[in-house]
Design a protein around this motif. Structure first.
Motif, PDB file in Angstrom:
ATOM      1  N   MET A   1      48.447  27.133  15.456  1.00  0.00           N
ATOM      2  CA  MET A   1      49.450  26.577  16.360  1.00  0.00           C
ATOM      3  C   MET A   1      50.499  25.798  15.563  1.00  0.00           C
ATOM      4  N   GLN A   2      51.765  26.012  15.863  1.00  0.00           N
ATOM      5  CA  GLN A   2      52.836  25.270  15.211  1.00  0.00           C
ATOM      6  C   GLN A   2      53.567  24.431  16.254  1.00  0.00           C
ATOM      7  N   MET A   3      53.530  23.120  16.082  1.00  0.00           N
ATOM      8  CA  MET A   3      54.225  22.228  16.996  1.00  0.00           C
ATOM      9  C   MET A   3      55.710  22.185  16.632  1.00  0.00           C
ATOM     10  N   THR A   4      56.555  22.376  17.634  1.00  0.00           N
ATOM     11  CA  THR A   4      57.999  22.365  17.440  1.00  0.00           C
ATOM     12  C   THR A   4      58.649  21.395  18.412  1.00  0.00           C
ATOM     13  N   PHE A   5      59.965  21.242  18.281  1.00  0.00           N
ATOM     14  CA  PHE A   5      60.703  20.279  19.100  1.00  0.00           C
ATOM     15  C   PHE A   5      62.083  20.856  19.382  1.00  0.00           C
ATOM     16  N   ARG A   6      62.476  20.852  20.636  1.00  0.00           N
ATOM     17  CA  ARG A   6      63.786  21.427  20.947  1.00  0.00           C
ATOM     18  C   ARG A   6      64.902  20.499  20.506  1.00  0.00           C
ATOM     19  N   TRP A   7      65.931  21.108  19.905  1.00  0.00           N
ATOM     20  CA  TRP A   7      67.070  20.360  19.376  1.00  0.00           C
ATOM     21  C   TRP A   7      68.345  21.096  19.727  1.00  0.00           C
ATOM     22  N   TYR A   8      69.341  20.357  20.235  1.00  0.00           N
ATOM     23  CA  TYR A   8      70.576  20.981  20.722  1.00  0.00           C
ATOM     24  C   TYR A   8      71.709  21.000  19.707  1.00  0.00           C
ATOM     25  N   GLY A   9      71.443  20.529  18.503  1.00  0.00           N
ATOM     26  CA  GLY A   9      72.427  20.667  17.440  1.00  0.00           C
ATOM     27  C   GLY A   9      73.245  19.416  17.181  1.00  0.00           C
ATOM     28  N   GLU A  10      73.775  19.348  15.973  1.00  0.00           N
ATOM     29  CA  GLU A  10      74.604  18.214  15.582  1.00  0.00           C
ATOM     30  C   GLU A  10      75.843  18.139  16.469  1.00  0.00           C
ATOM     31  N   GLY A  11      76.120  16.930  16.945  1.00  0.00           N
ATOM     32  CA  GLY A  11      77.271  16.734  17.816  1.00  0.00           C
ATOM     33  C   GLY A  11      77.007  17.100  19.265  1.00  0.00           C
ATOM     34  N   ASN A  12      75.834  17.680  19.533  1.00  0.00           N
ATOM     35  CA  ASN A  12      75.505  18.115  20.888  1.00  0.00           C
ATOM     36  C   ASN A  12      74.199  17.498  21.381  1.00  0.00           C
ATOM     37  N   ASP A  13      73.590  16.660  20.548  1.00  0.00           N
ATOM     38  CA  ASP A  13      72.290  16.083  20.870  1.00  0.00           C
ATOM     39  C   ASP A  13      72.261  14.647  20.375  1.00  0.00           C
ATOM     40  N   SER A  14      71.771  13.742  21.209  1.00  0.00           N
ATOM     41  CA  SER A  14      71.657  12.340  20.805  1.00  0.00           C
ATOM     42  C   SER A  14      70.542  12.138  19.796  1.00  0.00           C
ATOM     43  N   ILE A  15      69.684  13.141  19.656  1.00  0.00           N
ATOM     44  CA  ILE A  15      68.534  13.066  18.745  1.00  0.00           C
ATOM     45  C   ILE A  15      68.885  13.740  17.426  1.00  0.00           C
ATOM     46  N   THR A  16      68.516  13.127  16.328  1.00  0.00           N
ATOM     47  CA  THR A  16      68.840  13.666  15.010  1.00  0.00           C
ATOM     48  C   THR A  16      67.646  14.394  14.401  1.00  0.00           C
ATOM     49  N   LEU A  17      67.930  15.240  13.436  1.00  0.00           N
ATOM     50  CA  LEU A  17      66.862  15.921  12.706  1.00  0.00           C
ATOM     51  C   LEU A  17      65.993  14.926  11.945  1.00  0.00           C
ATOM     52  N   LYS A  18      66.598  13.854  11.470  1.00  0.00           N
ATOM     53  CA  LYS A  18      65.832  12.820  10.777  1.00  0.00           C
ATOM     54  C   LYS A  18      64.780  12.229  11.703  1.00  0.00           C
ATOM     55  N   GLN A  19      65.147  11.983  12.949  1.00  0.00           N
ATOM     56  CA  GLN A  19      64.187  11.436  13.912  1.00  0.00           C
ATOM     57  C   GLN A  19      63.086  12.448  14.231  1.00  0.00           C
ATOM     58  N   ILE A  20      63.468  13.695  14.417  1.00  0.00           N
ATOM     59  CA  ILE A  20      62.474  14.734  14.715  1.00  0.00           C
ATOM     60  C   ILE A  20      61.487  14.876  13.563  1.00  0.00           C
ATOM     61  N   ARG A  21      61.980  14.813  12.346  1.00  0.00           N
ATOM     62  CA  ARG A  21      61.133  14.947  11.156  1.00  0.00           C
ATOM     63  C   ARG A  21      60.070  13.865  11.099  1.00  0.00           C
ATOM     64  N   GLN A  22      60.327  12.716  11.723  1.00  0.00           N
ATOM     65  CA  GLN A  22      59.392  11.591  11.663  1.00  0.00           C
ATOM     66  C   GLN A  22      58.296  11.663  12.716  1.00  0.00           C
ATOM     67  N   ILE A  23      58.362  12.653  13.614  1.00  0.00           N
ATOM     68  CA  ILE A  23      57.281  12.840  14.588  1.00  0.00           C
ATOM     69  C   ILE A  23      56.159  13.590  13.879  1.00  0.00           C
ATOM     70  N   PRO A  24      54.974  13.016  13.762  1.00  0.00           N
ATOM     71  CA  PRO A  24      53.895  13.698  13.033  1.00  0.00           C
ATOM     72  C   PRO A  24      53.600  15.081  13.605  1.00  0.00           C
ATOM     73  N   GLY A  25      53.445  16.020  12.690  1.00  0.00           N
ATOM     74  CA  GLY A  25      53.011  17.358  13.078  1.00  0.00           C
ATOM     75  C   GLY A  25      54.109  18.335  13.445  1.00  0.00           C
ATOM     76  N   ILE A  26      55.336  17.876  13.567  1.00  0.00           N
ATOM     77  CA  ILE A  26      56.419  18.786  13.952  1.00  0.00           C
ATOM     78  C   ILE A  26      56.781  19.676  12.766  1.00  0.00           C
ATOM     79  N   LYS A  27      56.701  20.991  12.977  1.00  0.00           N
ATOM     80  CA  LYS A  27      56.962  21.957  11.907  1.00  0.00           C
ATOM     81  C   LYS A  27      58.360  22.576  11.970  1.00  0.00           C
ATOM     82  N   GLY A  28      58.939  22.621  13.177  1.00  0.00           N
ATOM     83  CA  GLY A  28      60.231  23.283  13.293  1.00  0.00           C
ATOM     84  C   GLY A  28      60.994  22.827  14.520  1.00  0.00           C
ATOM     85  N   VAL A  29      62.265  23.225  14.568  1.00  0.00           N
ATOM     86  CA  VAL A  29      63.091  22.943  15.735  1.00  0.00           C
ATOM     87  C   VAL A  29      63.342  24.240  16.499  1.00  0.00           C
ATOM     88  N   VAL A  30      63.406  24.099  17.803  1.00  0.00           N
ATOM     89  CA  VAL A  30      63.753  25.199  18.699  1.00  0.00           C
ATOM     90  C   VAL A  30      65.225  25.016  19.038  1.00  0.00           C
TER      91      VAL A  30
END
Length: 366
Positions: A1-30
């Protein structure tokens, strides 16, 4: 199983890749190219740009959600062949960068639908809410009027911006389209696309209808176990797969979610896991992921996925808006991060039980 996290892209999402990377276990972005109009080919250079951004944070980009399908394909219009060809080219372009799964849906006019984007809950958080009585009372004409007057409020993640400006015409076009017609049009699309997807090593993973029943008289064809089985049999290709979404299918408590997992485990390429709390009048609100907080058997679903050897992609789905976060409806950072940890805890419990005991670890320094 690979845990992922949906991301809407730079300039289109209030959440950054840096923040997503800090969630334990997240392997990729959707991810997706949300600004490319539906029906147009996704440019290679734009795909490469997103892939490079994610790689900088050691996140893969193997799941795309969604490459939206043009309404002409859903309607079976003569122009559909043109849009199917552009869809094929987009799959070829995505395959150059290691994309393995493309989540998509075949819902007419609307993608997922809610009546309230920020319904307050007992604990002070807010969440997406479906008021069944309000929906039953609305006619298509009232829906068009309400959305034209409140376009900002009704723009939901996954919707193309132009969809709101074309609602009345789309309602008119679907007046004579039955569920049989819609299924035939989906089958036509898949028979054209799946051979290309197979060559590209991509699984087309259809997302269930949300909610999983007809609204405003529109046809729905991915509502339950019977619908899913019919679709998977219609195009018997390894590229014809399923996105199992507990929240969508769980909009109807008659759906046995654990049974659906057990029945189609070998065709589930992607899983969206979230909980919803049901009310007696048929309304529901999107709760925290914990079993106790909603009406769905979340740990039972995780158990079934594990027992069936699921090795695909999974993500926490719509979350509440908590701790005063200002975010895209249903797609804040905090509650989805909590959801990711809860789901991984449930998965890890299955691993430990299968092994018979927790593995012993010695003290280490780093």
């Amino acid at each position: 199983m690979q845990m992922t996290f949906r991301w809407y892209g730079e300039g289109n999402d209030s959440i950054t890749l840096k923040q997503i990377r800090q969630i334990p276990g997240i392997k990729g972005v959707v991810w997706a190219l949300h600004d490319v109009p539906v029906g147009e080919v996704w440019p290679v250079e734009r795909i490469e740009e997103v892939v490079k951004q994610a790689k900088e944070y050691e996140l893969n980009t193997e799941v795309v959600e969604s490459v939206n399908i043009h309404e002409d394909i859903k309607l079976g219009l003569p122009t559909r062949d043109h849009y199917i060809q552009t869809y094929k080219q987009t799959l070829k372009n995505l395959s150059q960068f290691g994309v393995k799964v493309v989540c998509y849906n075949f819902m007419p006019v609307f993608d997922w639908f809610r009546t309230d984007l920020f319904k307050e809950m007992e604990d002070g958080s807010t969440a997406l809410f479906f008021d069944a009585q309000k929906v039953l009372a609305l006619t298509p004409e009232q829906v068009v009027k309400n959305m034209e007057e409140n376009q900002k409020d009704f723009t939901l993640p996954g919707w193309e911006p132009e969809r709101l400006t074309d609602l009345q015409r789309l309602f008119d076009l679907y007046k004579d389209i039955t569920e049989v017609d819609l299924l035939e049009n989906l089958t036509y699309f898949l028979k054209e696309v799946c051979p290309v997807a197979e060559e590209c090593g991509i699984k087309m993973a259809i997302h269930p209808d949300d909610p999983p029943f007809s609204i405003f008289g529109l046809p729905r064809i991915v509502k339950n176990k019977e619908d899913i089985g019919r679709l998977l049999r219609a195009v018997d290709s390894p590229a014809n797969g399923l996105t199992f979404c507990s929240g969508s299918l769980g909009g109807n408590l008659a759906n046995d979610l654990v049974d659906i997992v057990n029945s189609f485990a070998d065709r589930i390429a992607f899983a969206h896991i979230r909980n919803v709390k049901h009310f007696e009048d048929g309304s529901f609100i999107e709760s925290a992921h914990r079993v106790e907080d909603g009406s769905l058997p979340i740990t039972g679903i995780i158990n079934a996925l594990h027992e069936n050897g699921f090795d695909g992609y999974i993500r926490p789905d719509h979350g509440r808006h908590i701790w005063d976060e200002v975010c895209r409806p249903g797609y804040g950072l905090y509650d989805r991060a909590l959801g990711a940890m809860y789901l991984q805890g449930a998965w890890d419990t299955n691993v430990l039980l299968k092994n018979g005991a927790a593995p012993k670890k010695t003290m280490q320094t780093v």
